[in-house]
Design an enzyme around this catalytic site. Structure first.
Site, PDB file in Angstrom:
ATOM      1  N   ASP A  64       0.853  -1.193   0.000  1.00 49.32           N
ATOM      2  CA  ASP A  64       0.000   0.000   0.000  1.00 49.32           C
ATOM      3  C   ASP A  64       0.892   1.247   0.000  1.00 49.32           C
ATOM      4  OD1 ASP A  64      -1.896   1.909   0.298  1.00 49.32           O
ATOM      5  OD2 ASP A  64      -2.488   1.378   2.338  1.00 49.32           O
ATOM      6  N   THR A  97      -3.093   5.921  -4.430  1.00 45.24           N
ATOM      7  CA  THR A  97      -1.989   6.605  -3.746  1.00 45.24           C
ATOM      8  C   THR A  97      -0.655   6.327  -4.425  1.00 45.24           C
ATOM      9  OG1 THR A  97      -1.928   4.737  -2.209  1.00 45.24           O
ATOM     10  CG2 THR A  97      -3.092   6.699  -1.494  1.00 45.24           C
ATOM     11  N   THR A  98      -0.460   5.095  -4.894  1.00 43.14           N
ATOM     12  CA  THR A  98       0.788   4.764  -5.591  1.00 43.14           C
ATOM     13  C   THR A  98       0.826   5.451  -6.957  1.00 43.14           C
ATOM     14  OG1 THR A  98       0.731   2.604  -4.503  1.00 43.14           O
ATOM     15  CG2 THR A  98       2.257   2.861  -6.324  1.00 43.14           C
ATOM     16  N   ASP A 404      -9.740  -0.111   0.782  1.00 44.44           N
ATOM     17  CA  ASP A 404      -9.675   0.249  -0.640  1.00 44.44           C
ATOM     18  C   ASP A 404     -10.971  -0.135  -1.352  1.00 44.44           C
ATOM     19  OD1 ASP A 404      -7.182   1.260  -0.378  1.00 44.44           O
ATOM     20  OD2 ASP A 404      -6.121  -0.434  -1.266  1.00 44.44           O
TER      21      ASP A 404
END
Length: 559
Positions: A64, A97-98, A404
């Protein structure tokens, strides 16, 4: 790599040589690139894991992006800004987010060649803003497709993509499939439960009203969603009822105990009768509170404050079960689930305040602790998700994975439009932008979008150059302008597939937020031409940092 790196510091003194703004901009770009490189391997279903060690010696293994960046310590201010955007992305839409870090880093690298050619940052920023406006128009128009909120199968396919990255390290293949199906059903049920429609406006507050309880023990398939509330509390008296069908529930925000005087209160006691009278006053006060409650004939009383021994005695005689010291957030969930109203004074209790929407109240023991279950609610607008697992590490990763899925389900409910996944939408947007111009920062930003499909190909071991060339050819030969080209990269095999046939879709809200955040961050960091650090001269004529007291005084003055 990060901890030891020092930010370029500009100290305002006569002896200090001022650094050029161009060098600071290039340093910022390098810092952003390093942050992006750290988590680039965490993108896609074949993502690698990072092992994080906290100062206390604990170990967390996760892919994550937000969880990884929270644990990284950096000193460069530009790197700190990059980490902050991952947190913003997580709070806003809960996913991507990545991707946002990888994109922001690549967009900054794309500007580096123009800075070296002595192009002014303002020109680069202007073209970046124009490209962002065009991207938003394309995504909200022909490059996204609508989806029916009531089509559970279509929604399940989208949510399933998010739960596909559950830790392979912990689970065999068949277990991952079981968890994916379970997580999708839990996420959709939770979002539909807490969904509230008022005056044509849809509200889905999963943070407050969809509580996740992690209980070590059991196996993952024992995880479930309750149409009601579970609280980590037991009854206050051992003889109170622990199983009640169709309970009448009263919720209080006040204590069932005598209010002691403040520190300034003085009481003069002359004889025994005075002290006895004091005790009688306390007993009368508590009895009056209990009588107010008993008059409504409830089965369960739940309060956020304390319940005295005397109040327990009166309530037990009336066959009423009491639970005390509940969190405010838990009390709000109980109120939504059973239809009760939280009351601040027992004198104000009315029949309409009693919650009658719950079908069952019971106390159960899970593991070493007792839990209170208020379930079988008629129209619950709050729910509790129980996660079971072999260890705390598995439970923590399961919760991150489930959050998520919950956020994706929420995003689709609020904005029911989808875009193709697997890097297809990035290639489609890049192709449309390059049709307008093929040079300058505008085109460089379009090429920067290709970092997503390129990274997906790299992470699953495919031949990157050959795969990307074939993907570009597919998108270049696509002529239909009314819908997006869905050719993308299968994140598990590295092969080119049509995402609509594969069923890989992503919510439009996540992509929009990702592009906006990445471009705005790149623009913000390109506007910085100096980093200034305040300091003062010491007796030897050198510079020394301010003391903590001086920092506090400066902050107080500024406020």
């Amino acid at each position: 790599m990060f901890g030891g790196g020092r930010a370029p510091i500009l100290v305002l003194s006569q002896n200090t040589k001022r650094e050029s703004g161009r060098k600071v901009q290039l340093d910022n770009i390098n810092a952003g690139k390093q942050i992006a490189d750290v988590i680039r391997t965490c993108l896609g279903p074949q993502a690698m894991l990072k092992m994080l060690m906290d100062p206390m010696g604990g170990i967390v293994m996760t892919n994550d992006g937000n969880a990884i960046l929270r644990e990284i310590t950096v000193q460069h201010p530009a790197a700190k800004s990059m980490i902050e955007i991952a947190r913003t992305q997580d709070e806003e839409v809960g996913d991507g987010t990545t991707s946002v870090i990888v994109l922001a880093g690549e967009m900054m690298v794309a500007a580096e060649q123009f800075l070296e050619q002595q192009m002014h940052p303002t020109i680069i920023i202007r073209q970046y803003r124009q490209a962002l406006e065009d991207m938003v128009q394309l995504l909200e128009g022909p490059l996204s497709v609508p989806v029916d909120r009531n089509d559970k199968q279509a929604l399940s396919q989208v949510v399933c993509i998010c739960s596909a990255s559950f830790l392979i390290l912990y689970c065999p293949k068949f277990m991952i499939n079981v968890w994916s199906d379970l997580a999708v059903n839990i996420a959709l049920d939770a979002v539909n439960t807490v969904l509230l429609e008022e005056n044509g406006r849809v509200e889905v507050d999963i943070k407050r009203y969809a509580k996740v309880e992690k209980i070590p023990g059991g196996s993952i398939e024992e995880s479930q969603i309750l149409k009601g509330v579970m609280i980590n509390k037991d009854v206050t008296h051992p003889k109170m009822r622990r199983y009640i069908k169709n309970p009448r529930i009263v919720l209080l925000d006040c204590g069932l105990e005598y209010k002691k005087g403040e520190s300034q209160t003085n009481v003069e006691i002359v004889g025994d009768a005075d002290f006895t009278r004091l005790l009688e006053i306390e007993e009368e006060y508590v009895k009056r509170q209990c009588d107010d409650i008993i008059a409504l004939k409830p089965d369960v009383v739940i309060t956020e404050k304390g319940v005295s021994d005397l109040a327990q005695h009166f309530l037990m005689k009336a066959n009423i079960t009491a639970i005390r010291r509940l969190r405010k957030s838990d009390n709000n969930r109980v109120a939504r689930a059973c239809g009760a109203t939280i009351v601040n004074r027992t004198e104000e209790l009315q029949e309409s305040d009693v919650g009658t929407g719950a079908g069952l109240f019971e106390i159960k023991k899970l593991g070493d602790e007792y839990f209170c279950f208020i379930t079988e609610c008629k129209n619950p607008k709050a729910c509790t998700i129980i996660l079971r697992g072999a260890s705390k590490d598995i439970l923590n990763e399961t919760e991150r994975n489930l959050q998520d899925a919950l956020q994706v389900a929420r995003n689709i409910m609020l904005s029911p439009r989808l875009v193709p996944g697997g890097g297809a939408i990035e290639m489609a947007v890049a192709q449309r932008l390059l049709q307008k111009t093929t040079h300058g920062p505008y085109a460089a930003l379009a090429h920067a979008l290709e970092i997503i499909p390129r990274t997906l190909a790299q992470n699953c071991g495919a031949n990157t150059i050959r795969t990307l060339t074939a993907l570009r050819a597919k998108h270049a030969s696509y002529t239909d302008t009314t819908k997006p080209c869905t050719w993308g990269i299968d994140g598990e095999t590295g092969e080119l597939v049509e995402m609509d046939k594969k069923g890989l879709w992503e919510p439009l809200a996540v992509k929009l937020q990702t592009y906006k955040t990445a471009v705005e961050t790149a623009i913000l960091l390109l506007r910085i031409d100096d980093i200034v650090s305040g300091s003062k001269k010491n007796k030897d004529g050198g510079n020394e940092p301010p003391t903590p007291r001086e920092m506090q005084e400066t902050q107080a003055t500024a406020e």
